[in-house]
Write a protein that holds these residues in place. Structure first.
Motif, PDB file in Angstrom:
ATOM      1  N   SER A   1       8.936   9.601   9.919  1.00 59.35           N
ATOM      2  CA  SER A   1       9.260  10.279   8.554  1.00 59.35           C
ATOM      3  C   SER A   1      10.518  10.754   8.359  1.00 59.35           C
ATOM      4  O   SER A   1      11.450  10.653   7.737  1.00 59.35           O
ATOM      5  CB  SER A   1       8.128  10.971   7.995  1.00 59.35           C
TER       6      SER A   1
ATOM      7  N   GLN B   1       4.926   8.001   2.280  1.00 58.98           N
ATOM      8  CA  GLN B   1       3.738   8.121   3.044  1.00 58.98           C
ATOM      9  C   GLN B   1       2.557   8.699   2.163  1.00 58.98           C
ATOM     10  O   GLN B   1       1.449   7.853   2.336  1.00 58.98           O
ATOM     11  CB  GLN B   1       3.949   8.988   4.189  1.00 58.98           C
TER      12      GLN B   1
ATOM     13  N   ASP C   1       6.847   3.762   4.431  1.00 67.41           N
ATOM     14  CA  ASP C   1       6.462   4.844   5.443  1.00 67.41           C
ATOM     15  C   ASP C   1       4.909   4.662   5.403  1.00 67.41           C
ATOM     16  O   ASP C   1       4.138   5.346   4.645  1.00 67.41           O
ATOM     17  CB  ASP C   1       6.893   6.178   4.948  1.00 67.41           C
ATOM     18  N   GLU C   2       4.308   4.174   6.488  1.00 69.13           N
ATOM     19  CA  GLU C   2       2.680   4.183   6.588  1.00 69.13           C
ATOM     20  C   GLU C   2       2.275   3.351   5.303  1.00 69.13           C
ATOM     21  O   GLU C   2       1.327   4.077   4.611  1.00 69.13           O
ATOM     22  CB  GLU C   2       2.427   5.234   6.862  1.00 69.13           C
TER      23      GLU C   2
HETATM   24 MG   LIG Z   1       5.186  10.250   9.089  1.00 73.21          MG
END
Ligand SMILES: [Mg+2]
Ligand SMILES: Nc1ncnc2c1ncn2[C@@H]1O[C@H](COP(=O)(O)OP(=O)(O)O)[C@@H](O)[C@H]1O
Lengths: 258, 256
Positions: free
Chosen positions: A46, A90, A168-169
């Motif tokens: 991240s 995320q 992000d994820e």
């Molecule tokens: Mg992360």
């Protein structure tokens, strides 16, 4: 894919206090290419993408976007550059004081000064593209399940049709079926928009599906990158351990025996 | 001994860097107050949050303050045979000092905390970063509307508090202490000058600015999840309250 990379990162370093998070990252992403970054939790994935966006100031190293060095740009120019990006955070990071459709339309209304009614139509269309009906648009983000929030965040990231999208994820914390729905959406969005994409994941099924190329981050560096087809035969012990999810191997988790 | 000096030095350096961060934050926020785009809708909504919804609590504290002030003044001044000065003392105390300070302290508890909690939550859930990626400057969108609303709304609240406070004093003086209503009102009006009221309103503007600024600053710099947001909320209220009392003294000594 043309030769000049869309994003080029060289020797990127970032520490928080004494903790070294990024220790010389080198990464190129070609125009229209979809790169997936894999790596353990807390390895700085991240931090890497936030540095590329300019949300975190790196300590050292170079980041070029469309060949232009951005680390030395002034705040104002850096902000202008953010217009090229869409980001799925995320934790979704939806604005909880706004309706779902206002979230999706946010960049169009606030950023581009588009008229509300027009932006609303586009937002509803984008919600439809991620499989959510117009009735969802009228709800608040807190009324949605985790999977729906991720899909709204995806719709928001692509609403302004950015040149570069960062995920992000996107599938973490979702059930496998919803995860696959999101994967398909990402593949479709990237293909339809012709966007360049960086995705972060721990989920190998997701990585194989989204990626043109996979890069693995470990101890602040990219230790391997290559096509998904060859990752099974990388001959790299770190990669083998990660993709098979083994506790034994060269990657040592920072835990002590009981 | 050296350890002691070292820790004093550390505290001092910590204080200096915190002041520096606050100064930079303040200047950045102020510079964005004068550059478009302006979010008028957000300013309006903040004004309603800060002003309208604070009216009940500010009104209640103001009326009790005026009431108790009448009682205490009457007791004290009777000892010098000057009980007739009660009306004047009440109106001057309320407009110059107690109205602004008490209203500001109440608003600091209510609004300073709410601002810090809201912006702090946005920070730790990446919503502030999300604003940036959607071509929206977080200072302009989050900070400026709150600061402007604080600056504009507090004087209006204080004007209301002044009126209610004086009214509280009037009620107690006439019903409980036996003052003649007409004489009391006459004394109230005759000894009040516009500078008494305006100095209080100027203070109120400064306090409103400080409350919003402290809430925004601590929220904006909060980190570490729910616990961090809780800490930011506490800091926002404590620092705003201390600043209100400090600036109250400074402004009083400068303005008069
Ligand atoms: Mg992360
Ligand atoms: N703002 C910050 N302040 C201090 N430490 C941070 C900050 N952001 C991230 N870190 C640290 O950097 C490391 C990498 O974080 P992150 O990039 O979020 O990991 P992940 O690879 O799981 O996304 C973590 O150890 C985290 O504690």
């Amino acid at each position: 894919m043309s030769d000049a990379p869309k994003i080029s990162v060289r020797g990127l370093k970032k520490s928080f206090g004494r903790k070294v998070v990024l220790d010389g990252i080198d990464l190129d992403v070609g125009v229209g290419e979809s790169v997936v970054v894999i790596g353990g939790s807390g390895t700085g994935k991240s931090v890497l993408v936030k540095s590329i966006l300019g949300l975190i100031d790196a300590d050292q190293g170079s980041i070029k976007i469309d060949g232009e060095e951005v680390t030395t740009l002034s705040r104002g120019h850096r902000e202008a550059l953010l217009g090229k990006f869409g980001m799925l955070f995320q934790g979704a990071a939806l604005f909880d004081s706004l309706d779902v459709w206002e979230n999706v339309a946010f960049g169009l209304i606030q950023g581009r000064g588009m008229e509300r009614n027009k932006a609303r139509d586009i937002a509803m269309a984008k919600l439809g593209a991620v499989g959510l009906g117009p009735e969802v648009g009228e709800l608040r983000p807190s009324e949605l399940s985790g999977g729906m929030q991720k899909r709204v965040a995806l719709a928001r990231a692509i609403a302004a049709e950015p040149e570069i999208i960062i995920f992000d994820e996107p599938t973490t914390g979702l059930d496998p079926i919803m995860g696959d729905v999101i994967n398909d959406l990402i593949v479709k969005c990237v293909r339809d928009l012709g966007a360049t994409a960086i995705s972060i994941t721990h989920d190998m099924a997701s990585a194989r599906k989204i990626a043109h190329r996979i890069a693995m981050i470990y101890k602040g560096r990219i230790i391997w990158d290559g096509a998904p087809a060859v990752i099974e035969h990388s001959g790299n012990a770190f990669i083998d351990q990660f993709i098979h999810g083994r506790a034994d191997g060269p990657i040592q988790m920072e835990i002590r025996a009981l | 001994m050296l350890d002691f000096l070292a820790s004093v030095g550390r505290v001092f350096i910590g204080f200096l860097s915190a002041s520096g961060r606050l100064a930079i934050f303040t200047l950045t926020a102020l510079s964005h107050c004068f550059r478009p785009p302006f979010y008028f809708r957000l300013i309006g909504r903040q004004m309603i949050d800060i002003g309208y919804y604070s009216l009940p609590v500010v009104g209640l504290t103001a009326i009790f303050t005026g009431m108790v002030l009448a009682l205490q003044t009457n007791t004290g001044f009777s000892r010098f045979g000057a009980a007739s000065a009660t009306a004047t003392v009440v109106v001057l105390s309320v407009t110059r000092e107690l109205g602004p300070v008490i209203a500001a302290l109440m608003v600091a508890g209510r609004i300073g905390a709410a601002i810090a909690a809201e912006i702090g939550t946005m920070r730790v859930t990446d919503q502030i970063d999300a604003l940036s990626t959607l071509s929206t400057n977080p200072y302009k969108y989050l900070i400026v509307p709150r600061i402007i609303a604080g600056l504009v709304t507090l004087p209006i609240l204080v004007l209301v508090a002044d009126i209610i406070g004086v009214f509280g004093g009037y009620i107690v003086s006439t019903y409980k202490l036996g003052f003649n209503p007409a004489t009391y009102l006459h004394n109230t009006a005759n000894n009040l000058t516009s500078i008494d009221v305006f100095s209080g309103l100027i203070k109120a503007g400064a306090f409103g600015f400080l409350i919003a600024l402290m809430g925004c600053y601590h929220g904006f710099h909060s980190k570490g999840g729910a616990q961090g947001v809780g800490a930011a909320t506490t800091y926002a209220v404590v620092s705003a309250s201390v600043m209100i009392l400090l600036f109250d003294y400074l402004l009083t000594s400068v303005l008069f």
